[in-house]
Enzyme design. Structure first.
Site, PDB file in Angstrom:
ATOM      1  N   ARG A 133      59.895  66.714 -72.350  1.00 25.54           N
ATOM      2  CA  ARG A 133      59.574  65.896 -71.302  1.00 25.54           C
ATOM      3  C   ARG A 133      58.454  64.702 -71.459  1.00 25.54           C
ATOM      4  O   ARG A 133      58.703  63.777 -70.684  1.00 25.54           O
ATOM      5  CB  ARG A 133      59.831  66.558 -69.924  1.00 25.54           C
ATOM      6  CG  ARG A 133      58.391  67.358 -69.987  1.00 25.54           C
ATOM      7  CD  ARG A 133      58.513  68.137 -68.712  1.00 25.54           C
ATOM      8  NE  ARG A 133      57.102  68.942 -68.635  1.00 25.54           N
ATOM      9  CZ  ARG A 133      56.651  69.903 -69.392  1.00 25.54           C
ATOM     10  NH1 ARG A 133      57.366  70.298 -70.485  1.00 25.54           N
ATOM     11  NH2 ARG A 133      55.474  70.421 -69.319  1.00 25.54           N
ATOM     12  N   CYS A 151      54.090  75.151 -63.304  1.00 26.37           N
ATOM     13  CA  CYS A 151      55.181  74.476 -64.256  1.00 26.37           C
ATOM     14  C   CYS A 151      55.905  75.378 -65.069  1.00 26.37           C
ATOM     15  O   CYS A 151      57.154  75.455 -65.909  1.00 26.37           O
ATOM     16  CB  CYS A 151      54.419  73.324 -64.941  1.00 26.37           C
ATOM     17  SG  CYS A 151      55.706  72.042 -65.140  1.00 26.37           S
ATOM     18  N   LYS A 198      45.945  64.772 -75.310  1.00 32.51           N
ATOM     19  CA  LYS A 198      46.968  63.921 -74.934  1.00 32.51           C
ATOM     20  C   LYS A 198      46.425  62.541 -74.613  1.00 32.51           C
ATOM     21  O   LYS A 198      47.332  61.547 -75.096  1.00 32.51           O
ATOM     22  CB  LYS A 198      47.525  64.326 -73.497  1.00 32.51           C
ATOM     23  CG  LYS A 198      48.245  65.762 -73.582  1.00 32.51           C
ATOM     24  CD  LYS A 198      48.770  65.977 -72.333  1.00 32.51           C
ATOM     25  CE  LYS A 198      49.602  67.391 -72.430  1.00 32.51           C
ATOM     26  NZ  LYS A 198      50.225  67.825 -71.263  1.00 32.51           N
ATOM     27  N   LEU A 252      57.002  68.351 -75.281  1.00 30.90           N
ATOM     28  CA  LEU A 252      57.843  67.304 -75.802  1.00 30.90           C
ATOM     29  C   LEU A 252      59.236  67.257 -75.511  1.00 30.90           C
ATOM     30  O   LEU A 252      59.966  66.010 -75.423  1.00 30.90           O
ATOM     31  CB  LEU A 252      57.917  67.423 -77.488  1.00 30.90           C
ATOM     32  CG  LEU A 252      56.561  67.461 -78.230  1.00 30.90           C
ATOM     33  CD1 LEU A 252      56.770  67.726 -79.572  1.00 30.90           C
ATOM     34  CD2 LEU A 252      55.846  65.997 -77.944  1.00 30.90           C
ATOM     35  N   CYS A 256      54.698  88.784 -68.473  1.00 34.90           N
ATOM     36  CA  CYS A 256      55.597  87.763 -68.762  1.00 34.90           C
ATOM     37  C   CYS A 256      54.804  86.605 -69.274  1.00 34.90           C
ATOM     38  O   CYS A 256      54.075  86.765 -70.437  1.00 34.90           O
ATOM     39  CB  CYS A 256      55.996  87.549 -67.207  1.00 34.90           C
ATOM     40  SG  CYS A 256      54.681  86.712 -66.110  1.00 34.90           S
ATOM     41  N   ASP A 289      50.255  67.729 -62.328  1.00 37.39           N
ATOM     42  CA  ASP A 289      51.378  69.018 -62.206  1.00 37.39           C
ATOM     43  C   ASP A 289      50.882  70.108 -61.643  1.00 37.39           C
ATOM     44  O   ASP A 289      51.270  71.245 -61.779  1.00 37.39           O
ATOM     45  CB  ASP A 289      51.759  69.135 -63.811  1.00 37.39           C
ATOM     46  CG  ASP A 289      50.805  70.007 -64.512  1.00 37.39           C
ATOM     47  OD1 ASP A 289      49.505  69.800 -64.232  1.00 37.39           O
ATOM     48  OD2 ASP A 289      51.062  70.394 -65.743  1.00 37.39           O
ATOM     49  N   ASP A 318      43.349  62.934 -68.648  1.00 41.26           N
ATOM     50  CA  ASP A 318      43.875  64.237 -68.964  1.00 41.26           C
ATOM     51  C   ASP A 318      43.015  64.951 -69.743  1.00 41.26           C
ATOM     52  O   ASP A 318      42.511  64.126 -70.698  1.00 41.26           O
ATOM     53  CB  ASP A 318      45.225  63.945 -69.516  1.00 41.26           C
ATOM     54  CG  ASP A 318      46.097  65.185 -69.642  1.00 41.26           C
ATOM     55  OD1 ASP A 318      45.745  66.277 -69.763  1.00 41.26           O
ATOM     56  OD2 ASP A 318      47.719  65.041 -69.057  1.00 41.26           O
TER      57      ASP A 318
END
Ligand SMILES: [Zn+2]
Length: 391
Positions: free
Chosen positions: A77, A193, A90, A75, A349, A134, A66
């Site tokens: 999940r 995500c 990570k 945090l 956004c 992801d 990663d």
């Protein structure tokens, strides 16, 4: 033949006794796990439960790939990481947690993540790959690299309240991911995500199922999800298993494959934000998309440009730009009358995807001086105003 299986110390025998009591595992199965090398791609929502259970199970060598750092919004999940780890790579945070959980596991970290350049060499060092990525680029890269390296790949993915699990192992029979989904979706057509949201506990379910399938594959017990796709609708609690045979026309593992090597061009663009529509200026000279730097300059200059923030109210509570106007995306069609036609509108956004849709909509409604802010407030926080809270 592989090396003779390792012997287990008294401490290990005690630790794994509830495994060893199972006839289908037994002492030999536990020694098989101790000899196994598993790579978890992605130390995030799926990789967290998968790596925790694999480490606890006594998988001998556990790799983590990663390149991200822990952020606060992970945090909710990503249970490998804790509050104190925010800002840390990570893989480092994960290795700390896993070493504390089981010191008998040899941990290897790949902080560069997997890339088209390194994936084959990295995968070759492991017996099995767990894909907890992801994004589509990494997912297709992991699938293709696992195929070329002849390693089984335990796939897991989540979209909103739905999850999927499968074992892709063309070398051992069955399909690859491309047999089901030959090509990534067109860039910009699916939310990332950060756009779609994800329920933490569902990550726990899917990642744990991936660990379970990995252990079954390593032990050679039960019926792995090879040639079958488990689809979970967590809102309805509906679990279906779909047969998915190998596709002879698959571009990767089919009879006349088009993909014969890991070509970076196949992965880099996958699921990247949609390109600015040609980057071309409209007849009025207003670009369809601007960078955050350009947007910042335009918004500051003589107050002519208006930043239209189309995020949800709760997102504004986290961070917002001074002087911006807020109309949530879903209210835009009904509130067109509030928007000026004589000012340059810069649509904002979170990451630039919802705002792109609004930009296209407003242009279709006759607002010609409208530009999307590429990358959204996340990019703004990265490159213009580091004081903004990220999420
Ligand atoms: Zn295939």
């Amino acid at each position: 033949m592989p090396d003779p299986l390792p012997t287990l110390s008294p401490a290990e025998l005690s630790r794994y006794s509830r495994h060893i009591l199972l006839d289908e595992v037994g002492l030999e199965g536990q020694r098989r796990l101790a000899a196994a090398r598993v790579l978890v791609v992605g130390a995030g929502g799926l990789g967290s439960p998968a790596a925790l259970y694999l480490a606890a199970a006594g998988v001998g060598t556990l790799g983590l790939a990663d390149l991200d750092r822990v952020e606060e919004h992970n945090l909710q999940r990503q249970i490998l990481h804790d509050t104190a780890a925010v800002g840390a790579p990570k893989v480092e945070s994960a290795a700390r947690r896993l070493a504390a959980l089981n010191p008998h596991v040899r941990l290897r970290v790949h902080p560069e993540g997997i890339t088209p350049a390194n994936a084959l060499a990295v995968f070759a060092e492991y017996d099995l790959i767990v894909d907890g990525s992801d994004n589509f680029g990494t997912r297709y890269l992991a699938n293709d690299a696992a195929f070329f390296a002849r390693r089984p790949l335990v796939h897991g993915s989540i979209f909103k309240f739905e999850g999927q699990v499968a074992v892709f192992d063309p070398a051992g029979g069955g399909p690859c991911y491309r047999c089901l989904f030959p090509e990534p979706p067109a860039p910009g057509t699916v939310p990332g995500c950060g756009e779609a949201g994800v329920l933490g506990a569902l990550c726990g379910v899917i990642g744990s199922l991936q660990a379970l399938e990995a252990v079954k594959c390593l032990l050679g017990i039960g019926q792995p999800l090879r040639g079958r796709l488990l689809v979970i609708d967590s809102l309805a609690q509906d679990y279906r298993t779909l047969e998915c045979p190998r596709d002879p026309h698959c571009p990767l593992c089919g009879e006349a494959p088009r993909i014969r090597a890991l070509d970076a061009a196949n992965y880099d663009a996958a699921c990247a934000p949609a390109p600015a529509t040609g980057g071309a200026a409209t007849p009025a000279g207003v670009p369809v998309e601007v960078t955050v730097e350009e947007a910042s300059r335009l918004a500051a200059a003589a107050g002519h440009a208006l930043v239209l923030d189309v995020r949800e109210p709760y997102e504004l509570e986290i961070c917002q730009l001074a002087g911006s106007r807020h109309i949530p995306l879903r209210q835009i069609p009904a509130r067109l009358g509030e928007l000026p036609r004589d000012r340059h509108i810069l649509v904002l956004c979170h990451t630039g995807q919802r705002s792109r849709r609004v930009t296209e909509f407003l242009r279709g409604q006759g607002f010609s001086a409208v530009s999307n802010i590429a990358g959204g407030i996340a990019a703004w926080a990265d490159r213009v105003d580091p004081a903004l809270r990220r999420y």
